[in-house]
Design a protein around this motif. Structure first.
Motif, PDB file in Angstrom:
ATOM      1  N   THR A   5       0.996  -1.062   0.006  1.00 39.62           N
ATOM      2  CA  THR A   5      -0.143  -0.102   0.004  1.00 39.62           C
ATOM      3  C   THR A   5       0.905   1.176  -0.111  1.00 39.62           C
ATOM      4  OG1 THR A   5      -1.759  -1.331   1.394  1.00 39.62           O
ATOM      5  CG2 THR A   5      -1.927   1.064   1.335  1.00 39.62           C
ATOM      6  N   VAL A   6       0.536   2.103  -0.897  1.00 38.02           N
ATOM      7  CA  VAL A   6       1.341   3.305  -0.980  1.00 38.02           C
ATOM      8  C   VAL A   6       0.339   4.523  -0.594  1.00 38.02           C
ATOM      9  CG1 VAL A   6       2.648   5.083  -2.630  1.00 38.02           C
ATOM     10  CG2 VAL A   6       2.683   2.817  -3.087  1.00 38.02           C
ATOM     11  N   LEU A   7       0.683   5.203   0.753  1.00 38.89           N
ATOM     12  CA  LEU A   7      -0.255   6.569   0.853  1.00 38.89           C
ATOM     13  C   LEU A   7       0.393   7.599   0.581  1.00 38.89           C
ATOM     14  CD1 LEU A   7      -0.983   4.626   4.710  1.00 38.89           C
ATOM     15  CD2 LEU A   7      -2.554   5.049   2.409  1.00 38.89           C
ATOM     16  N   TYR A   8      -0.340   8.539  -0.345  1.00 38.32           N
ATOM     17  CA  TYR A   8       0.317   9.730  -0.713  1.00 38.32           C
ATOM     18  C   TYR A   8      -0.166  10.912   0.155  1.00 38.32           C
ATOM     19  CZ  TYR A   8       1.423   7.177  -5.015  1.00 38.32           C
ATOM     20  OH  TYR A   8       1.812   6.445  -6.007  1.00 38.32           O
ATOM     21  N   LYS A   9       0.755  11.794   0.726  1.00 39.00           N
ATOM     22  CA  LYS A   9       0.308  12.736   1.488  1.00 39.00           C
ATOM     23  C   LYS A   9      -0.123  13.750   0.617  1.00 39.00           C
ATOM     24  CE  LYS A   9       3.427  11.345   5.340  1.00 39.00           C
ATOM     25  NZ  LYS A   9       4.662  11.686   6.214  1.00 39.00           N
ATOM     26  N   HIS A  10      -0.777  14.770   1.171  1.00 33.53           N
ATOM     27  CA  HIS A  10      -1.310  16.032   0.217  1.00 33.53           C
ATOM     28  C   HIS A  10      -0.141  16.665  -0.560  1.00 33.53           C
ATOM     29  CE1 HIS A  10      -5.624  15.609   1.607  1.00 33.53           C
ATOM     30  NE2 HIS A  10      -4.833  15.371   2.871  1.00 33.53           N
ATOM     31  N   PRO A  11      -0.298  16.865  -1.803  1.00 29.18           N
ATOM     32  CA  PRO A  11       0.778  17.404  -2.543  1.00 29.18           C
ATOM     33  C   PRO A  11       0.820  18.936  -2.613  1.00 29.18           C
ATOM     34  CG  PRO A  11      -0.829  16.476  -3.948  1.00 29.18           C
ATOM     35  CD  PRO A  11      -1.397  16.176  -2.387  1.00 29.18           C
ATOM     36  N   ALA A  12       1.769  19.504  -2.859  1.00 31.91           N
ATOM     37  CA  ALA A  12       2.012  20.741  -2.681  1.00 31.91           C
ATOM     38  C   ALA A  12       0.953  21.379  -3.810  1.00 31.91           C
ATOM     39  CB  ALA A  12       3.429  21.564  -2.998  1.00 31.91           C
ATOM     40  N   GLY A  45     -11.895  12.220   2.374  1.00 30.04           N
ATOM     41  CA  GLY A  45     -12.215  12.718   3.943  1.00 30.04           C
ATOM     42  C   GLY A  45     -12.584  11.362   4.939  1.00 30.04           C
ATOM     43  N   THR A  46     -12.628  12.063   6.024  1.00 33.20           N
ATOM     44  CA  THR A  46     -13.088  11.143   7.163  1.00 33.20           C
ATOM     45  C   THR A  46     -14.643  10.894   7.226  1.00 33.20           C
ATOM     46  OG1 THR A  46     -13.149  12.648   8.791  1.00 33.20           O
ATOM     47  CG2 THR A  46     -11.052  11.613   8.386  1.00 33.20           C
ATOM     48  N   ASP A  48     -16.425  11.584   9.313  1.00 29.47           N
ATOM     49  CA  ASP A  48     -17.215  12.944  10.043  1.00 29.47           C
ATOM     50  C   ASP A  48     -16.856  14.199   9.155  1.00 29.47           C
ATOM     51  OD1 ASP A  48     -14.391  13.221  10.678  1.00 29.47           O
ATOM     52  OD2 ASP A  48     -15.027  13.587  12.831  1.00 29.47           O
ATOM     53  N   GLY A  49     -16.524  14.041   8.283  1.00 31.96           N
ATOM     54  CA  GLY A  49     -16.377  15.118   7.263  1.00 31.96           C
ATOM     55  C   GLY A  49     -14.844  15.985   7.101  1.00 31.96           C
ATOM     56  N   GLN A  50     -14.016  15.524   7.990  1.00 31.84           N
ATOM     57  CA  GLN A  50     -12.659  16.187   8.085  1.00 31.84           C
ATOM     58  C   GLN A  50     -12.026  15.709   6.692  1.00 31.84           C
ATOM     59  OE1 GLN A  50     -12.048  18.355  10.932  1.00 31.84           O
ATOM     60  NE2 GLN A  50     -14.220  17.952  11.218  1.00 31.84           N
ATOM     61  N   LYS A  51     -10.651  16.452   6.838  1.00 30.68           N
ATOM     62  CA  LYS A  51      -9.798  16.448   5.582  1.00 30.68           C
ATOM     63  C   LYS A  51      -9.249  15.017   6.071  1.00 30.68           C
ATOM     64  CE  LYS A  51      -5.912  18.594   3.479  1.00 30.68           C
ATOM     65  NZ  LYS A  51      -4.940  19.616   3.385  1.00 30.68           N
ATOM     66  N   ALA A  52      -8.844  13.981   5.094  1.00 31.99           N
ATOM     67  CA  ALA A  52      -8.150  12.837   5.507  1.00 31.99           C
ATOM     68  C   ALA A  52      -6.672  13.200   5.472  1.00 31.99           C
ATOM     69  CB  ALA A  52      -8.271  11.772   4.147  1.00 31.99           C
ATOM     70  N   ASP A  53      -5.890  12.371   6.155  1.00 30.17           N
ATOM     71  CA  ASP A  53      -4.713  12.493   6.683  1.00 30.17           C
ATOM     72  C   ASP A  53      -3.889  12.234   5.121  1.00 30.17           C
ATOM     73  OD1 ASP A  53      -4.933  13.052   9.072  1.00 30.17           O
ATOM     74  OD2 ASP A  53      -4.370  10.724   9.839  1.00 30.17           O
ATOM     75  N   TYR A  54      -4.509  11.286   4.311  1.00 31.85           N
ATOM     76  CA  TYR A  54      -3.701  11.053   3.014  1.00 31.85           C
ATOM     77  C   TYR A  54      -4.582  11.660   1.858  1.00 31.85           C
ATOM     78  CZ  TYR A  54      -0.655   8.587   5.824  1.00 31.85           C
ATOM     79  OH  TYR A  54       0.370   8.020   6.966  1.00 31.85           O
ATOM     80  N   ARG A  56      -4.105  10.261  -1.633  1.00 32.03           N
ATOM     81  CA  ARG A  56      -4.342   9.135  -2.394  1.00 32.03           C
ATOM     82  C   ARG A  56      -3.844   7.807  -1.871  1.00 32.03           C
ATOM     83  NH1 ARG A  56      -6.437   8.523  -7.523  1.00 32.03           N
ATOM     84  NH2 ARG A  56      -6.855  10.297  -8.770  1.00 32.03           N
ATOM     85  N   MET A  57      -4.355   6.800  -2.267  1.00 29.62           N
ATOM     86  CA  MET A  57      -3.796   5.531  -1.867  1.00 29.62           C
ATOM     87  C   MET A  57      -3.734   4.498  -3.161  1.00 29.62           C
ATOM     88  SD  MET A  57      -5.347   2.729   0.909  1.00 29.62           S
ATOM     89  CE  MET A  57      -7.103   2.898   0.051  1.00 29.62           C
ATOM     90  N   ALA A  58      -2.778   3.754  -3.146  1.00 22.59           N
ATOM     91  CA  ALA A  58      -2.470   2.977  -4.303  1.00 22.59           C
ATOM     92  C   ALA A  58      -2.269   1.281  -3.517  1.00 22.59           C
ATOM     93  CB  ALA A  58      -1.388   3.307  -5.277  1.00 22.59           C
ATOM     94  N   GLU A  59      -2.937   0.307  -4.123  1.00 24.61           N
ATOM     95  CA  GLU A  59      -2.602  -0.876  -3.355  1.00 24.61           C
ATOM     96  C   GLU A  59      -2.416  -1.756  -4.612  1.00 24.61           C
ATOM     97  OE1 GLU A  59      -6.093  -1.332  -0.111  1.00 24.61           O
ATOM     98  OE2 GLU A  59      -6.847  -0.321  -1.791  1.00 24.61           O
ATOM     99  N   LEU A  60      -1.188  -2.315  -4.549  1.00 27.91           N
ATOM    100  CA  LEU A  60      -0.796  -3.397  -5.425  1.00 27.91           C
ATOM    101  C   LEU A  60      -0.773  -4.797  -4.788  1.00 27.91           C
ATOM    102  CD1 LEU A  60       0.733  -0.581  -5.759  1.00 27.91           C
ATOM    103  CD2 LEU A  60       2.221  -1.657  -7.531  1.00 27.91           C
ATOM    104  N   TYR A  61      -1.332  -5.839  -5.304  1.00 31.55           N
ATOM    105  CA  TYR A  61      -1.551  -7.032  -4.821  1.00 31.55           C
ATOM    106  C   TYR A  61      -0.624  -8.283  -5.627  1.00 31.55           C
ATOM    107  CZ  TYR A  61      -5.805  -4.960  -2.819  1.00 31.55           C
ATOM    108  OH  TYR A  61      -6.688  -4.279  -2.280  1.00 31.55           O
ATOM    109  N   PHE A  62       0.033  -8.956  -5.136  1.00 33.22           N
ATOM    110  CA  PHE A  62       0.702 -10.029  -5.533  1.00 33.22           C
ATOM    111  C   PHE A  62       0.420 -11.530  -4.787  1.00 33.22           C
ATOM    112  CE2 PHE A  62       3.011  -5.852  -4.833  1.00 33.22           C
ATOM    113  CZ  PHE A  62       3.632  -5.767  -6.040  1.00 33.22           C
ATOM    114  N   THR A  63       0.889 -12.353  -5.466  1.00 29.02           N
ATOM    115  CA  THR A  63       0.225 -13.704  -4.978  1.00 29.02           C
ATOM    116  C   THR A  63       0.979 -14.146  -4.023  1.00 29.02           C
ATOM    117  OG1 THR A  63       2.094 -14.778  -6.670  1.00 29.02           O
ATOM    118  CG2 THR A  63      -0.366 -14.453  -7.288  1.00 29.02           C
ATOM    119  N   SER A  64       2.222 -13.701  -3.605  1.00 30.85           N
ATOM    120  CA  SER A  64       2.970 -14.057  -2.564  1.00 30.85           C
ATOM    121  C   SER A  64       4.272 -13.066  -2.155  1.00 30.85           C
ATOM    122  CB  SER A  64       3.909 -15.425  -2.816  1.00 30.85           C
ATOM    123  OG  SER A  64       4.968 -15.318  -3.915  1.00 30.85           O
TER     124      SER A  64
END
Length: 103
Positions: A5-12, A45-46, A48-54, A56-64
């Protein structure tokens, strides 16, 4: 199944991030052999309507775990990782997990 999982913080500059991400980074990531599935999420967001800490999120799946290591160590995997500094101006967190079950 192994998941990276890649969690991207808010970009400039979100517009510049989106342009680069869609036109350059995702096509580069698509060259990696051994990825079973990729899921891309733009976080809103969350509950309750707040800004999310991140941003974007990318999830890459592998067999092992071995397949993940082989893929990420490949020239395509290394190029994808090295590309993060070209657009992820807010920084990234990368975590690895093992999926125990699908509900």
């Amino acid at each position: 199944m192994q998941k990276l999982t890649v969690l991207y913080k808010h970009p400039a500059d979100p517009k510049a991030f989106e342009k680069y991400y869609k036109e350059k980074h995702l096509p580069l990531a698509a060259t990696m052999k051994g990825v079973s599935k990729i899921e891309i999420t733009k976080l809103q967001g969350t509950p309750d309507g707040q800004k999310a800490d991140y941003y974007r999120m990318a999830e890459l799946y592998f067999t092992s775990p071995e397949q993940m290591q082989e893929t990420m160590a490949s020239p395509e995997g290394r190029a994808t990782v090295n590309d993060l500094s070209n657009f992820a101006t807010g920084g990234v967190n990368v975590i690895v997990g093992f999926i125990e079950n699908d509900i």
